[in-house]
Design an enzyme around this catalytic site. Sequence first.
Site, PDB file in Angstrom:
ATOM      1  N   CYS A  26      45.292 -31.787  59.876  1.00 16.63           N
ATOM      2  CA  CYS A  26      45.793 -31.354  58.526  1.00 16.63           C
ATOM      3  C   CYS A  26      45.658 -31.883  58.381  1.00 16.63           C
ATOM      4  CB  CYS A  26      45.279 -30.072  58.428  1.00 16.63           C
ATOM      5  SG  CYS A  26      44.297 -28.973  59.382  1.00 16.63           S
ATOM      6  N   TRP A  70      49.976 -10.000  31.681  1.00 19.37           N
ATOM      7  CA  TRP A  70      48.384  -9.561  32.794  1.00 19.37           C
ATOM      8  C   TRP A  70      48.477 -10.891  33.522  1.00 19.37           C
ATOM      9  CZ3 TRP A  70      46.023  -4.559  32.286  1.00 19.37           C
ATOM     10  CH2 TRP A  70      46.425  -3.638  31.913  1.00 19.37           C
TER      11      TRP A  70
HETATM   12  P1  FAD Z   1      40.026 -29.721  67.650  1.00 18.80           P
HETATM   13  O1  FAD Z   1      40.888 -29.982  67.393  1.00 18.80           O
HETATM   14  O2  FAD Z   1      38.687 -30.522  67.853  1.00 18.80           O
HETATM   15  O3  FAD Z   1      40.809 -30.116  69.382  1.00 18.80           O
HETATM   16  C1  FAD Z   1      39.834 -29.816  70.078  1.00 18.80           C
HETATM   17  C2  FAD Z   1      39.936 -30.654  71.494  1.00 18.80           C
HETATM   18  O4  FAD Z   1      39.047 -31.122  72.806  1.00 18.80           O
HETATM   19  C3  FAD Z   1      39.880 -32.149  70.804  1.00 18.80           C
HETATM   20  O5  FAD Z   1      41.785 -32.333  71.755  1.00 18.80           O
HETATM   21  C4  FAD Z   1      39.140 -32.846  72.252  1.00 18.80           C
HETATM   22  O6  FAD Z   1      40.474 -33.727  72.666  1.00 18.80           O
HETATM   23  C5  FAD Z   1      39.176 -31.730  73.339  1.00 18.80           C
HETATM   24  N1  FAD Z   1      37.963 -31.575  73.903  1.00 18.80           N
HETATM   25  C6  FAD Z   1      37.006 -32.367  73.361  1.00 18.80           C
HETATM   26  N2  FAD Z   1      35.660 -31.809  74.467  1.00 18.80           N
HETATM   27  C7  FAD Z   1      36.253 -32.031  75.656  1.00 18.80           C
HETATM   28  C8  FAD Z   1      36.298 -32.077  76.843  1.00 18.80           C
HETATM   29  N3  FAD Z   1      34.779 -32.543  77.757  1.00 18.80           N
HETATM   30  N4  FAD Z   1      36.770 -32.078  78.187  1.00 18.80           N
HETATM   31  C9  FAD Z   1      38.474 -32.164  77.600  1.00 18.80           C
HETATM   32  N5  FAD Z   1      38.959 -31.984  76.616  1.00 18.80           N
HETATM   33  C10 FAD Z   1      37.671 -32.031  75.936  1.00 18.80           C
HETATM   34  N6  FAD Z   1      42.053 -26.841  58.975  1.00 18.80           N
HETATM   35  C11 FAD Z   1      42.221 -26.112  57.339  1.00 18.80           C
HETATM   36  O7  FAD Z   1      42.098 -24.775  58.296  1.00 18.80           O
HETATM   37  N7  FAD Z   1      42.438 -26.522  56.807  1.00 18.80           N
HETATM   38  C12 FAD Z   1      43.220 -27.798  56.214  1.00 18.80           C
HETATM   39  O8  FAD Z   1      43.912 -27.955  55.421  1.00 18.80           O
HETATM   40  C13 FAD Z   1      42.584 -28.824  57.248  1.00 18.80           C
HETATM   41  N8  FAD Z   1      42.527 -30.671  57.050  1.00 18.80           N
HETATM   42  C14 FAD Z   1      41.572 -31.359  58.164  1.00 18.80           C
HETATM   43  C15 FAD Z   1      41.772 -32.454  58.025  1.00 18.80           C
HETATM   44  C16 FAD Z   1      41.434 -33.161  58.562  1.00 18.80           C
HETATM   45  C17 FAD Z   1      41.003 -34.757  58.586  1.00 18.80           C
HETATM   46  C18 FAD Z   1      40.654 -32.860  59.905  1.00 18.80           C
HETATM   47  C19 FAD Z   1      40.208 -33.736  60.442  1.00 18.80           C
HETATM   48  C20 FAD Z   1      40.544 -31.722  59.964  1.00 18.80           C
HETATM   49  C21 FAD Z   1      41.128 -30.386  59.020  1.00 18.80           C
HETATM   50  N9  FAD Z   1      40.633 -29.735  59.348  1.00 18.80           N
HETATM   51  C22 FAD Z   1      41.635 -28.451  58.321  1.00 18.80           C
HETATM   52  C23 FAD Z   1      39.761 -29.105  60.421  1.00 18.80           C
HETATM   53  C24 FAD Z   1      41.296 -28.745  61.811  1.00 18.80           C
HETATM   54  O9  FAD Z   1      41.471 -30.079  61.639  1.00 18.80           O
HETATM   55  C25 FAD Z   1      40.178 -28.043  62.953  1.00 18.80           C
HETATM   56  O10 FAD Z   1      40.114 -26.701  62.379  1.00 18.80           O
HETATM   57  C26 FAD Z   1      41.068 -27.595  64.263  1.00 18.80           C
HETATM   58  O11 FAD Z   1      41.931 -28.816  64.818  1.00 18.80           O
HETATM   59  C27 FAD Z   1      40.149 -26.457  64.984  1.00 18.80           C
HETATM   60  O12 FAD Z   1      40.961 -26.988  66.099  1.00 18.80           O
HETATM   61  P2  FAD Z   1      40.435 -27.401  67.742  1.00 18.80           P
HETATM   62  O13 FAD Z   1      40.900 -26.930  68.839  1.00 18.80           O
HETATM   63  O14 FAD Z   1      38.785 -25.798  67.726  1.00 18.80           O
HETATM   64  O15 FAD Z   1      39.478 -28.323  67.672  1.00 18.80           O
END
Ligand code: FAD
Length: 444
Positions: free
Chosen positions: A42, A433
């Site tokens: 983010c 308000w």
């Molecule tokens: P991710 O952060 O995508 O992490 C998943 C990890 O799994 C990655 O590091 C990847 O390398 C790893 N991985 C993938 N496949 C494999 C595999 N097969 N084996 C091993 N490792 C693997 N959300 C908000 O709520 N507010 C915001 O202001 C906001 N701003 C954002 C701005 C940007 C530019 C971006 C890109 C996203 C933003 N988000 C925001 C969204 C937020 O970053 C994501 O919702 C959050 O990172 C999700 O977390 P996650 O752990 O599900 O996945």
Amino acid sequence: MRIIIIGGIAAGMSAAAKLRRLDKEAEVVVYEKSPHVSFGACGLPYYVGGFFDNEAQMLARTPQQLIASGIELYIEHEVLQVIPETKTLQIKDLKAGTIKEDHYDTLMIATGASSIMPPIENLNLKNVHTLRSMADGKALREALRKPEVKRVGIIGAGFIGLEAVEAAKALGKEVAVFQLEDRILKEVFDQEVTELLEAELKAHDVALYLNSKVTALRGEGYATHIVTENEEIPVDLVLLATGVRPNTAFLDNTDIERLRNGAIVVDQEGKTSLPGVYAAGDCATVPHLLKGEPAYIPLATSANKLGRIVGENLAGNHEVFEGTLGSSCIKLMNMEAGRTGLSEAEAESMGLDYKTVFITDKNQTDYYPGQEDLSIKLIYDANTKILLGGQVVGRKDAVQRTNVLAVAIYARLTTKQLGMLDLCYAPPFARTWDAINIAGNVAK
Ligand code: FAD
């Protein structure tokens, strides 16, 4: 017990940290493909735009800290396959190039999502960027600092594309935004709100190409033009921000239940359709408080919350996540906007009997410096008057007022109760308000 978590960012690390605290005996193993853990993507638009310079500020914890806490962590290791029948994983050590197997008793999938690469010709040109990983952020930050990069073309007007507008403008660039649909942020806000945000973009000389389908990039080695169905616009750099797709292709050999976009379907405990396998974050759906079915809303807020719940449940508990309201917000130049609950478009597509109001009031008194317009949209049940959704937009205090609406929706308040809710008042912050009270009173 050997509990394996795939993915070490928001959802995965929230689960691992919670599990480690609750269960001192289990083997807690995390495989992470990238060199980082606990990375806050983010922050990327603000790092790119030079609002801060130290990228380490986006890393909540280092691999060393996690290993010291008793987590068996493998960075730069990609899980290639899950074999549920034998509870086995096939893993590639990306540095050594070797492949190994591991065995789990329970598993959590937290592999997040990746930028969608839409069917546009020549996306492999050198000055075409995406913004998801630390590496993406560093590359874009460096590229935007080149003096010859004067014109930036951003394809996609969702949260990430529009946050990048602010970054590029902060660096003095000319910016053009291309959006397939007829308005920006169409899936997030209703038209009353996006009209105000679009006006803000135009006031800052951002060229907005709506209803604009980008078909190709033109250039030798580097993109020099963005080609749409109607025109060709010269650019020095392209940012692709057309949405994300869950990283779940490595599960294709399993019959884990997924949505059409690939998101793993989970219940309120974070359980998937495979026994002993949980998921959370951008790779999965999230329970929704109002929709009655799992939704795909990839946000850090839900990833952290459901991730922590999964951590509880991996420790043998049965905690439930009550559900998201899809609360989200954006700062766009000098405007801010937030939304929570259902948009009008969502209420309509669900076939609900709803009503809406849209009011423009003020954030505070006029005699204290800094009074600004504040516009509020409420979506509410036509019969019970219970609040279903809210959106707030303005130059000041819009997002924190959206949070009030989130609580009101969660508590199932009626518009009448919202109208009488005892909110704070002093001249620098509100009027007697509050604008939220006014909206509630107007919504009959
Ligand atoms: P991710 O952060 O995508 O992490 C998943 C990890 O799994 C990655 O590091 C990847 O390398 C790893 N991985 C993938 N496949 C494999 C595999 N097969 N084996 C091993 N490792 C693997 N959300 C908000 O709520 N507010 C915001 O202001 C906001 N701003 C954002 C701005 C940007 C530019 C971006 C890109 C996203 C933003 N988000 C925001 C969204 C937020 O970053 C994501 O919702 C959050 O990172 C999700 O977390 P996650 O752990 O599900 O996945």
